[in-house]
Write an enzyme that holds these catalytic residues in place. Structure first.
Site, PDB file in Angstrom:
ATOM      1  N   HIS A  51      44.017  38.545  -7.738  1.00 25.42           N
ATOM      2  CA  HIS A  51      45.354  38.874  -7.257  1.00 25.42           C
ATOM      3  C   HIS A  51      46.131  37.660  -6.757  1.00 25.42           C
ATOM      4  O   HIS A  51      47.139  37.802  -6.086  1.00 25.42           O
ATOM      5  CB  HIS A  51      45.262  39.934  -6.153  1.00 25.42           C
ATOM      6  CG  HIS A  51      44.747  41.252  -6.637  1.00 25.42           C
ATOM      7  ND1 HIS A  51      44.552  42.339  -5.806  1.00 25.42           N
ATOM      8  CD2 HIS A  51      44.388  41.671  -7.885  1.00 25.42           C
ATOM      9  CE1 HIS A  51      44.085  43.362  -6.527  1.00 25.42           C
ATOM     10  NE2 HIS A  51      43.964  42.977  -7.774  1.00 25.42           N
ATOM     11  N   ASP A  55      40.279  40.522  -6.926  1.00 26.06           N
ATOM     12  CA  ASP A  55      41.180  40.777  -5.796  1.00 26.06           C
ATOM     13  C   ASP A  55      41.740  39.421  -5.372  1.00 26.06           C
ATOM     14  O   ASP A  55      41.683  38.480  -6.170  1.00 26.06           O
ATOM     15  CB  ASP A  55      40.440  41.511  -4.663  1.00 26.06           C
ATOM     16  CG  ASP A  55      41.389  42.343  -3.802  1.00 26.06           C
ATOM     17  OD1 ASP A  55      42.405  41.781  -3.337  1.00 26.06           O
ATOM     18  OD2 ASP A  55      41.138  43.538  -3.594  1.00 26.06           O
ATOM     19  N   ASP A  56      42.238  39.304  -4.135  1.00 28.70           N
ATOM     20  CA  ASP A  56      42.804  38.018  -3.741  1.00 28.70           C
ATOM     21  C   ASP A  56      41.826  36.888  -4.027  1.00 28.70           C
ATOM     22  O   ASP A  56      40.641  36.979  -3.712  1.00 28.70           O
ATOM     23  CB  ASP A  56      43.122  38.020  -2.233  1.00 28.70           C
ATOM     24  CG  ASP A  56      44.255  38.966  -1.883  1.00 28.70           C
ATOM     25  OD1 ASP A  56      45.325  38.871  -2.515  1.00 28.70           O
ATOM     26  OD2 ASP A  56      44.067  39.806  -0.987  1.00 28.70           O
ATOM     27  N   ARG A  88      51.571  35.155  -3.416  1.00 25.82           N
ATOM     28  CA  ARG A  88      51.965  36.381  -2.717  1.00 25.82           C
ATOM     29  C   ARG A  88      51.882  36.198  -1.206  1.00 25.82           C
ATOM     30  O   ARG A  88      50.895  35.683  -0.692  1.00 25.82           O
ATOM     31  CB  ARG A  88      51.044  37.529  -3.161  1.00 25.82           C
ATOM     32  CG  ARG A  88      51.439  38.880  -2.626  1.00 25.82           C
ATOM     33  CD  ARG A  88      50.770  40.006  -3.390  1.00 25.82           C
ATOM     34  NE  ARG A  88      49.313  39.951  -3.335  1.00 25.82           N
ATOM     35  CZ  ARG A  88      48.520  41.029  -3.371  1.00 25.82           C
ATOM     36  NH1 ARG A  88      49.057  42.233  -3.457  1.00 25.82           N
ATOM     37  NH2 ARG A  88      47.222  40.911  -3.331  1.00 25.82           N
ATOM     38  N   LYS A  90      52.230  38.610   2.154  1.00 23.90           N
ATOM     39  CA  LYS A  90      52.327  40.015   2.539  1.00 23.90           C
ATOM     40  C   LYS A  90      52.397  40.140   4.064  1.00 23.90           C
ATOM     41  O   LYS A  90      51.435  39.829   4.761  1.00 23.90           O
ATOM     42  CB  LYS A  90      51.076  40.788   2.099  1.00 23.90           C
ATOM     43  CG  LYS A  90      50.731  40.697   0.636  1.00 23.90           C
ATOM     44  CD  LYS A  90      49.443  41.477   0.323  1.00 23.90           C
ATOM     45  CE  LYS A  90      48.201  40.633   0.393  1.00 23.90           C
ATOM     46  NZ  LYS A  90      46.985  41.327  -0.070  1.00 23.90           N
ATOM     47  N   ASP A 144      37.350  39.983  -3.164  1.00 23.00           N
ATOM     48  CA  ASP A 144      38.112  38.823  -2.687  1.00 23.00           C
ATOM     49  C   ASP A 144      37.256  37.557  -2.742  1.00 23.00           C
ATOM     50  O   ASP A 144      36.065  37.607  -2.409  1.00 23.00           O
ATOM     51  CB  ASP A 144      38.540  38.996  -1.228  1.00 23.00           C
ATOM     52  CG  ASP A 144      39.331  40.268  -0.961  1.00 23.00           C
ATOM     53  OD1 ASP A 144      39.101  41.276  -1.637  1.00 23.00           O
ATOM     54  OD2 ASP A 144      40.162  40.244  -0.037  1.00 23.00           O
TER      55      ASP A 144
END
Ligand code: NAG
Length: 384
Positions: A242, A220-221, A275, A277, A199
């Site tokens: 991500h 990742d993020d 995104r 979540k 991340d």
């Protein structure tokens, strides 16, 4: 019977023992050493090499400027600057490296008030992540250290900071109150095959954080806001990871996200663009999130994914729940024509009953992928 002269010897020994005092008395009063505690703060302290990290930690409170010059941090230790005096300026000069060990880290920790952190011209951090990367990230294989705990920073700035190859997550921002990060590069490009959970910025329980003019190449993020208020990410580029994420929100100590703005950013070569979540079955709040002026390209799975059934994986938590409402969400000017791979989905909205409201979407063009046929509880004005 002792001979008469033994008494004289005994007396002489006693006077010899006492003689230093007698000599000092003879020379006048001893000079009083300066009291250590009252030493003036040194203007600038430079630390280098393999003792640099320990010396810097030990002296941190007494230096107005700390220059870390080609410091080689020994394996299994943290370059710990978590007890800085207010107003300290921390400068990374040359290449800062870390020894290899399987441990949880962090490799670097900095806390304080009115702190300035930067890399000098040509300076950077080499976290040597390739030594740990095994394709398993944080869920298996080698135990990998997190890179940087930027915790409890108040009214502080990070400028021109360049880090290469973090073993796992790069920057954890927690408990920050007023933190501006400008021109930071996280370059984990070398980890595209084996790097995982790298991340860029994970942000929690923080307020007034700005990340600007930064570049994040990772797996990742790019940015993940788990909780916090007044967080802005602008004029930045995310690649390889991500995407720009809120969450996951839910199941932590702090589950409130309020007023987060992503503006004028590029997300490319990534799994997702945008995104949000919210974990299924938990409670919390996601309100006042804005994505504006986002350019997407080469997105493999989801252009925009908003889900209230997150359970560790996307859309795998079953029925979206309503305990973490997503309200006052603005998504405008998202340029993503042909951005999504043909096997991916352009836009997915999986909301619980009555749990998504007050959304404003305009100028959202995300194409290239499939239309998701199963959006649920989509607020009015949003096409999915
Ligand atoms: C941004 O930071 C890099 C180092 O990471 C530096 O080389 C560059 O000059 C900085 N750019 C600006 C505009 O300050």
């Amino acid at each position: 019977m002792l001979p008469w002269y033994s008494l004289l010897l005994a007396a002489f020994a006693a006077s010899a023992q006492a003689s230093p005092v007698a000599a000092a008395d003879a020379a006048g009063p001893a000079i009083t050493p300066p009291p250590v505690a009252n030493l003036a703060k040194r203007a600038s302290c430079t630390f280098s090499g393999s003792n640099g990290a320990a010396s810097a930690s030990a002296s941190q409170k007494s230096c107005a400027t700390i220059v870390l010059s080609s410091v080689a941090v020994p394996s299994g230790t943290t370059l710990d600057l978590s007890d800085l005096a207010d107003g300290t300026h921390v400068i990374f000069e040359g290449v800062t490296t870390f020894g290899y060990k399987e441990w949880a880290g962090p490799l670097l920790q900095i806390e304080g008030t009115d702190i300035t952190i930067e890399c000098a011209n040509g300076g950077y951090i080499d976290a040597k992540g390739a030594l740990w990367w095994d394709g398993e990230g944080g869920s298996g294989g080698k135990t990998k250290p997190k890179f940087f705990y930027a915790h409890d920073l108040t009214n502080s700035v990070i400028n021109n900071f360049y880090v290469l190859n973090t073993p796992l997550q790069a920057v954890s921002i927690n408990g920050a109150s007023g933190l501006t990060i400008t021109n930071m590069t996280i370059n984990n490009q070398a980890g595209d095959s084996l790097g995982k959970n790298t991340d860029g910025f994970d942000i929690g329980s923080s307020s007034n954080v700005i990340i600007t003019n930064s570049n994040i190449y990772n797996q990742d993020d790019c940015v993940a806001v788990n909780s916090g208020t007044s967080i802005t990410v602008e004029n930045s580029v995310c690649s390889g990871g991500h995407g720009l994420s809120i969450g996951s929100v839910g199941g932590r100590d702090d589950n409130t996200v309020d007023t987060v703005t992503f503006t004028n950013n590029v997300v490319k070569n990534s799994v997702n663009g945008i995104r949000i979540k919210a974990t299924e079955g938990d409670t919390g709040t996601i309100k006042g999130v804005t994505y504006s002026g986002i350019t997407l390209s080469a997105i493999s799975k989801y252009g925009i994914l908003i889900e209230q059934n997150y359970d560790g994986g996307d859309l795998d938590g079953g029925t979206p729940s309503s305990g973490i409402p997503i309200t006052d969400l603005t998504i405008k000017n998202v340029a993503g024509s042909g951005a999504v791979a043909s096997s991916g989905y352009n836009i997915v909205v999986a909301c619980g009953s009555g749990a998504c409201s007050g959304w404003t979407w305009s100028g959202v063009t995300v194409t290239g992928g499939k239309t998701y046929g199963s959006c649920t509880n989509v607020p009015s004005g949003v096409s999915c």
